[in-house]
Each structure stands twice: as C-alpha cells, then as structure tokens.
Design a protein around this motif. Structure first.
Motif, short mmCIF file in Angstrom:
data_model
loop_
_atom_site.label_atom_id
_atom_site.label_comp_id
_atom_site.label_asym_id
_atom_site.label_seq_id
_atom_site.Cartn_x
_atom_site.Cartn_y
_atom_site.Cartn_z
N LEU A 101 2.29 2.96 -4.12
CA LEU A 101 0.58 2.76 -4.04
C LEU A 101 0.50 2.51 -5.45
O LEU A 101 0.97 3.28 -6.26
N GLN A 102 -0.09 1.39 -5.98
CA GLN A 102 -0.36 1.06 -7.31
C GLN A 102 -1.52 0.48 -7.68
O GLN A 102 -1.92 -0.48 -7.18
N PRO A 103 -2.42 1.05 -8.73
CA PRO A 103 -3.52 0.56 -9.13
C PRO A 103 -3.25 -0.55 -10.23
O PRO A 103 -2.70 -0.36 -11.34
N SER A 104 -2.96 -1.87 -9.68
CA SER A 104 -2.23 -2.71 -10.40
C SER A 104 -3.23 -3.31 -11.79
O SER A 104 -2.66 -3.57 -12.71
N THR A 105 -4.51 -3.75 -11.32
CA THR A 105 -5.63 -4.02 -12.43
C THR A 105 -6.70 -3.38 -12.10
O THR A 105 -6.64 -2.48 -11.19
N ALA A 122 -4.97 10.09 -13.91
CA ALA A 122 -4.02 9.64 -14.73
C ALA A 122 -3.58 8.39 -14.36
O ALA A 122 -3.55 7.35 -15.18
N LEU A 123 -3.49 8.19 -13.18
CA LEU A 123 -3.01 6.44 -12.77
C LEU A 123 -4.13 5.60 -12.68
O LEU A 123 -4.10 4.67 -13.01
N LEU A 124 -5.35 6.21 -12.48
CA LEU A 124 -6.59 5.41 -12.53
C LEU A 124 -7.46 5.03 -13.80
O LEU A 124 -8.45 4.60 -14.01
#
Length: 189
Positions: free
Chosen positions: A128-132, A81-83
C-alpha cells in the motif's frame, strides 16, 4: 530500476524458493551457529548449507544488524510519516488500509520508507503506497492471474508485485477490490 531496498526485499521474498527456508529460519540457523562475525557466518552458510554468496551475505548482515530492515528511526504514527506532504490522501489511504485489516487471516503491516508491505505469515502478498499527492497505489502479488477491471499489470512500477490498482477516491475502493485483496492473501498464505 529497483531501489536497493526493493532489491533486498526481492531477495528476502525469493529466499524460500531459492534456499528452502525463510529469512526467519535462516536467522535461527545463524543464531544456532554461535558465530558472531560476518565472514564466519557467510562461510558457514555457503559451506554447510550450499547458499550462494549473495544470500549468505544478506542473512549475515540482517542477523548482525536487524535494524537494516527497520527503515530508520521509529515514529509515533507511521501513517503520518508516509503521508507527509500528501495529507489530502488521508481518507483514501485510511480506507484502503482498513480493507487490509478486514482480510480474513493474519496480516502483518511492515512499514517501509514509502509504502507498507503487507505480509501473510509466510511472505509479502501486497503493498500500500501513497504514490502521489492525489493517488494511492495498491500492489498485489497474484501470479498467473490476468488483470481485469481496475486491476492492471504492475509492469515496472514495483517488482515486488504483479498487479496494481490506482485509487484516487474512497469510491474507487469497492467490494471487488476487497475480494482481490483476499485472493492475493489466500494465494500467498
């Protein structure tokens, strides 16, 4: 400017310093009171415990509706979901996440809409964040530590952390970064 979710997380992180108790401890106080209405709980926290209205309101809302902190419906694989839309980061994100799993200590992974909040048993120490589509950001809470190497000041990126590490490949995830993750954990444990 912080999002409403980030503002709530900031208030939760500040509860121990401002009120002397963690959110979980205040939720236990609310439960022990036997009160079931928002206004009654707010009044009790303010009058009996000297809490400000903002913090009393927060505790009451979370006590009565714990799902408010859940970030929506549960999914089978929260990493997916995050990715979503950033599938090219799967390997980098996975390695970064495994570095948090390798920390010496008890690490809680609290999934939010756009990132994972990493917590000690006491408070958040990192995120931890997948920002772009091409970058994962690691945020660390290291008050009083000067940024160095790949670690920079978080600035306006996220008010929940003091430092940020930008990661675009697995090669960026060095043993130095692992040491910083452990230091952030230890400083906030």
């Amino acid at each position: 400017m912080a999002t409403p979710e980030e503002m709530v997380q900031t208030m939760i992180a500040n509860l121990p310093e401002k009120t002397g108790k963690t959110l979980d401890e205040w939720l236990a106080v609310a439960k022990a009171s036997g009160l079931e209405k928002h206004g009654q709980i707010v009044k009790m926290l303010k009058e009996d415990h000297g809490m400000t209205h903002g913090y009393a309101n927060l505790v009451s809302q979370v006590y009565l509706k714990p799902e408010l902190l859940g970030g929506g419906p549960k999914v089978d694989n929260p990493d997916e979901a995050l990715l979503a839309g950033k599938e090219g980061l799967t390997e980098v994100f996975g390695k970064a996440k495994s570095m948090f799993e390798a920390i010496n200590g008890e690490v809680e992974f609290a999934y939010k809409k756009t990132y994972i909040s990493l917590r000690t048993p006491k408070k958040q120490f990192a995120l931890l964040q997948p920002s772009t589509k091409t970058r994962v950001d690691i945020g660390l809470n290291l008050k009083g530590i000067e940024p160095e190497g790949a670690m920079e000041a978080a600035g306006s990126w996220n008010s929940m952390v003091t430092h940020r590490i930008k990661v675009t490949s697995t090669a960026d995830l060095s043993s130095d970064i692992q040491a910083w993750l452990q230091k952030a954990y230890d400083e906030n444990a």
